[in-house]
Design an enzyme around this catalytic site. Sequence first.
Site, PDB file in Angstrom:
ATOM      1  N   THR A 172       0.816  -1.215   0.000  1.00  0.00           N
ATOM      2  CA  THR A 172       0.000   0.000   0.000  1.00  0.00           C
ATOM      3  C   THR A 172       0.853   1.271   0.000  1.00  0.00           C
ATOM      4  OG1 THR A 172      -1.543   1.262   1.374  1.00  0.00           O
ATOM      5  CG2 THR A 172      -0.107  -0.236   2.532  1.00  0.00           C
ATOM      6  N   GLU A 186       0.184   3.610   1.905  1.00  0.00           N
ATOM      7  CA  GLU A 186       0.130   4.144   3.276  1.00  0.00           C
ATOM      8  C   GLU A 186       1.455   3.975   4.017  1.00  0.00           C
ATOM      9  OE1 GLU A 186      -3.321   3.433   5.607  1.00  0.00           O
ATOM     10  OE2 GLU A 186      -4.675   3.650   3.908  1.00  0.00           O
ATOM     11  N   LYS A 216       2.055  -3.127   7.356  1.00  0.00           N
ATOM     12  CA  LYS A 216       2.377  -3.311   5.933  1.00  0.00           C
ATOM     13  C   LYS A 216       3.819  -2.859   5.653  1.00  0.00           C
ATOM     14  CE  LYS A 216       0.029  -4.547   2.982  1.00  0.00           C
ATOM     15  NZ  LYS A 216      -0.336  -5.885   2.454  1.00  0.00           N
TER      16      LYS A 216
HETATM   17  P1  NAD Z   1      -9.622  -7.447   1.911  1.00  0.00           P
HETATM   18  O1  NAD Z   1      -9.701  -7.165   3.371  1.00  0.00           O
HETATM   19  O2  NAD Z   1     -10.821  -7.182   1.053  1.00  0.00           O
HETATM   20  O3  NAD Z   1      -9.223  -8.968   1.667  1.00  0.00           O
HETATM   21  C1  NAD Z   1      -8.221  -9.606   2.412  1.00  0.00           C
HETATM   22  C2  NAD Z   1      -8.336 -11.105   2.174  1.00  0.00           C
HETATM   23  O4  NAD Z   1      -7.302 -11.749   2.946  1.00  0.00           O
HETATM   24  C3  NAD Z   1      -9.672 -11.697   2.628  1.00  0.00           C
HETATM   25  O5  NAD Z   1     -10.162 -12.597   1.659  1.00  0.00           O
HETATM   26  C4  NAD Z   1      -9.319 -12.446   3.919  1.00  0.00           C
HETATM   27  O6  NAD Z   1     -10.140 -13.564   4.170  1.00  0.00           O
HETATM   28  C5  NAD Z   1      -7.869 -12.847   3.646  1.00  0.00           C
HETATM   29  N1  NAD Z   1      -7.118 -13.047   4.897  1.00  0.00           N
HETATM   30  C6  NAD Z   1      -7.060 -12.206   5.963  1.00  0.00           C
HETATM   31  N2  NAD Z   1      -6.286 -12.746   6.926  1.00  0.00           N
HETATM   32  C7  NAD Z   1      -5.825 -13.935   6.454  1.00  0.00           C
HETATM   33  C8  NAD Z   1      -4.979 -14.947   6.984  1.00  0.00           C
HETATM   34  N3  NAD Z   1      -4.454 -14.845   8.219  1.00  0.00           N
HETATM   35  N4  NAD Z   1      -4.700 -16.018   6.216  1.00  0.00           N
HETATM   36  C9  NAD Z   1      -5.229 -16.154   4.969  1.00  0.00           C
HETATM   37  N5  NAD Z   1      -6.066 -15.223   4.423  1.00  0.00           N
HETATM   38  C10 NAD Z   1      -6.346 -14.131   5.165  1.00  0.00           C
HETATM   39  O7  NAD Z   1      -8.347  -6.633   1.392  1.00  0.00           O
HETATM   40  P2  NAD Z   1      -8.107  -5.881   0.001  1.00  0.00           P
HETATM   41  O8  NAD Z   1      -8.624  -4.510   0.105  1.00  0.00           O
HETATM   42  O9  NAD Z   1      -8.528  -6.753  -1.100  1.00  0.00           O
HETATM   43  O10 NAD Z   1      -6.505  -5.780   0.035  1.00  0.00           O
HETATM   44  C11 NAD Z   1      -5.711  -6.843  -0.488  1.00  0.00           C
HETATM   45  C12 NAD Z   1      -4.244  -6.477  -0.343  1.00  0.00           C
HETATM   46  O11 NAD Z   1      -3.978  -5.279  -1.070  1.00  0.00           O
HETATM   47  C13 NAD Z   1      -3.825  -6.212   1.100  1.00  0.00           C
HETATM   48  O12 NAD Z   1      -2.542  -6.721   1.282  1.00  0.00           O
HETATM   49  C14 NAD Z   1      -3.830  -4.697   1.195  1.00  0.00           C
HETATM   50  O13 NAD Z   1      -2.903  -4.272   2.158  1.00  0.00           O
HETATM   51  C15 NAD Z   1      -3.409  -4.313  -0.194  1.00  0.00           C
HETATM   52  N6  NAD Z   1      -3.893  -3.009  -0.669  1.00  0.00           N
HETATM   53  C16 NAD Z   1      -5.213  -2.681  -0.563  1.00  0.00           C
HETATM   54  C17 NAD Z   1      -5.648  -1.451  -1.090  1.00  0.00           C
HETATM   55  C18 NAD Z   1      -7.101  -1.051  -1.039  1.00  0.00           C
HETATM   56  O14 NAD Z   1      -7.426   0.099  -1.385  1.00  0.00           O
HETATM   57  N7  NAD Z   1      -8.028  -1.914  -0.650  1.00  0.00           N
HETATM   58  C19 NAD Z   1      -4.732  -0.587  -1.670  1.00  0.00           C
HETATM   59  C20 NAD Z   1      -3.380  -0.954  -1.735  1.00  0.00           C
HETATM   60  C21 NAD Z   1      -2.983  -2.182  -1.238  1.00  0.00           C
HETATM   61  O1  DAU Z   2      -4.207   3.935   0.353  1.00  0.00           O
HETATM   62  C1  DAU Z   2      -4.408   2.560   0.264  1.00  0.00           C
HETATM   63  C2  DAU Z   2      -5.264   2.088   1.414  1.00  0.00           C
HETATM   64  O2  DAU Z   2      -6.587   2.551   1.158  1.00  0.00           O
HETATM   65  C3  DAU Z   2      -5.257   0.582   1.589  1.00  0.00           C
HETATM   66  O3  DAU Z   2      -3.951   0.160   1.904  1.00  0.00           O
HETATM   67  C4  DAU Z   2      -6.225   0.151   2.688  1.00  0.00           C
HETATM   68  O4  DAU Z   2      -6.262  -1.258   2.780  1.00  0.00           O
HETATM   69  C5  DAU Z   2      -7.607   0.677   2.326  1.00  0.00           C
HETATM   70  O5  DAU Z   2      -8.520   0.356   3.355  1.00  0.00           O
HETATM   71  C6  DAU Z   2      -7.562   2.186   2.105  1.00  0.00           C
HETATM   72  O6  DAU Z   2      -7.323   2.879   3.353  1.00  0.00           O
HETATM   73  P1  DAU Z   2      -8.111   4.227   3.752  1.00  0.00           P
HETATM   74  O7  DAU Z   2      -8.066   4.389   5.208  1.00  0.00           O
HETATM   75  O8  DAU Z   2      -7.669   5.369   2.904  1.00  0.00           O
HETATM   76  O9  DAU Z   2      -9.603   3.801   3.239  1.00  0.00           O
HETATM   77  P2  DAU Z   2     -11.051   4.028   3.894  1.00  0.00           P
HETATM   78  O10 DAU Z   2     -12.047   3.662   2.845  1.00  0.00           O
HETATM   79  O11 DAU Z   2     -11.163   3.409   5.235  1.00  0.00           O
HETATM   80  O12 DAU Z   2     -11.093   5.611   4.080  1.00  0.00           O
HETATM   81  C7  DAU Z   2     -10.959   6.494   2.968  1.00  0.00           C
HETATM   82  C8  DAU Z   2     -11.031   7.911   3.512  1.00  0.00           C
HETATM   83  O13 DAU Z   2     -12.354   8.168   3.976  1.00  0.00           O
HETATM   84  C9  DAU Z   2     -10.120   8.154   4.694  1.00  0.00           C
HETATM   85  O14 DAU Z   2      -9.641   9.496   4.645  1.00  0.00           O
HETATM   86  C10 DAU Z   2     -11.045   7.994   5.914  1.00  0.00           C
HETATM   87  C11 DAU Z   2     -12.374   8.483   5.377  1.00  0.00           C
HETATM   88  N1  DAU Z   2     -13.586   7.817   5.935  1.00  0.00           N
HETATM   89  C12 DAU Z   2     -13.615   6.451   6.001  1.00  0.00           C
HETATM   90  C13 DAU Z   2     -14.723   5.820   6.504  1.00  0.00           C
HETATM   91  C14 DAU Z   2     -14.760   4.304   6.604  1.00  0.00           C
HETATM   92  C15 DAU Z   2     -14.673   8.594   6.321  1.00  0.00           C
HETATM   93  O15 DAU Z   2     -14.651   9.842   6.215  1.00  0.00           O
HETATM   94  N2  DAU Z   2     -15.776   7.948   6.804  1.00  0.00           N
HETATM   95  C16 DAU Z   2     -15.851   6.595   6.932  1.00  0.00           C
HETATM   96  O16 DAU Z   2     -16.884   6.075   7.414  1.00  0.00           O
END
Ligand code: NAD
Ligand code: DAU
Length: 353
Positions: free
Chosen positions: A131, A133, A160
């Site tokens: 990420t 972050e 991370k």
């Molecule tokens: P998510 O929470 O939707 O999915 C995570 C998955 O991992 C789930 O299917 C869960 O069951 C599995 N999991 C959790 N703990 C586990 C364990 N101990 N063993 C095996 N499986 C396990 O997450 P996502 O948003 O799809 O993110 C996927 C990856 O991408 C993560 O590594 C996250 O840090 C990274 N990432 C996410 C974002 C984002 O915006 N969502 C952005 C950049 C990077």
């Molecule tokens: O930047 C990449 C990351 O983006 C990933 O690594 C994380 O897994 C993913 O969850 C995401 O993190 P954020 O914290 O940015 O995402 P989230 O959707 O939780 O929040 C987006 C923005 O919105 C953040 O500034 C917090 C704000 N927020 C979030 C929630 C859940 C609100 O204002 N209200 C809310 O209820």
Amino acid sequence: MKILITGGAGFIGSHVVRRFVNLYPNYQIFNLDKLTYAGNLANLKDIENKENYYFIREDIVNRESIMALFEKEKFQAVIHLAAESHVDRSIHNPLEFVFTNVVGTVNLLYAALKIHRENPGHFYRFYHVSTDEVYGSLGSTGMFTEETPYDPHSPYSASKASSDHFVRAWHDTYGLPVVISNCSNNYGPNHFPEKLIPLCINNILHDKPLPIYGKGENVRDWLYVEDHASAIDLIFHKAKPGSTYNVGGHNEWKNIDVIRLLCRIMDRKLGLPEGTKEKLITFVKDREGHDLRYAIDSSKLQRELGWKPSVTFEQGLEKTVDWYLNNRDWLESVTSGTYMKYYEEQYAKRFDQ
Ligand code: NAD
Ligand code: DAU
């Protein structure tokens, strides 16, 4: 190639698994997932019967099982996405993030290195999906590049960052071929409704308040999830071992503007007068340690590997809203069970600010 994809039942993982299963019929794709609250096999219904797809329910924290699985299957590559991914949950339960994101990643590194050492030339690469972050928070200007020093703030981003460091250590110390990518905020189908966009879609559908932390001034850089999957595909196939790529859509939005745009789209799709759903916007207590701004410079990926996003934010958000409107049963099923308990506990104090 025999590839292990971890976390394939989650949001991003499901798009990566689908892409690899469909585009590469000669690859055997093993999806390993613990199926936590965030993992959902319904995300993969359309490919579950494909001949090159296998599902394994396992916890990456379980070192013996992971070692035994690698010993048996002798994977040639790993694309590691399994993680605890929600910042707010990490604030309330950081240890779970240390176990899965740090210990789980190190367990996979151990297992991959053993295969790599015992079978010279057999193991292609260990790809860690990470990420933006890890880079911390920006002021009103500047962007994260691959050279930006790590400066994580939340327990999630600290875990991370730690896992990224371990992945690099396994490359620098033991010679494991690794690649890392650091991506900005994803959105799109299968996104669990605890994250800003799907949470607000769900609340709009139920006429519930839309909780905006602080003043809604925080900025995130949004990328459609399938564009992240296409970047992962390119990086997996083309990046040099030891390299890192930033992934992002050059698409910065203040949270309040994202939700206003979402409300306008949903008013239109639901046949309501413009301005109807915006009335649900409610400013609530801010997230602790809330990073102000993320903006990612993905020019290295564009220049070296020729990647570019396929949709604008407006197009991607339309597609996303359409998906949630057409998959109300998915939304109902993931918000039944313990979801409301989480929601009420998480937001009770925020609405009370
Ligand atoms: P998510 O929470 O939707 O999915 C995570 C998955 O991992 C789930 O299917 C869960 O069951 C599995 N999991 C959790 N703990 C586990 C364990 N101990 N063993 C095996 N499986 C396990 O997450 P996502 O948003 O799809 O993110 C996927 C990856 O991408 C993560 O590594 C996250 O840090 C990274 N990432 C996410 C974002 C984002 O915006 N969502 C952005 C950049 C990077
Ligand atoms: O930047 C990449 C990351 O983006 C990933 O690594 C994380 O897994 C993913 O969850 C995401 O993190 P954020 O914290 O940015 O995402 P989230 O959707 O939780 O929040 C987006 C923005 O919105 C953040 O500034 C917090 C704000 N927020 C979030 C929630 C859940 C609100 O204002 N209200 C809310 O209820």
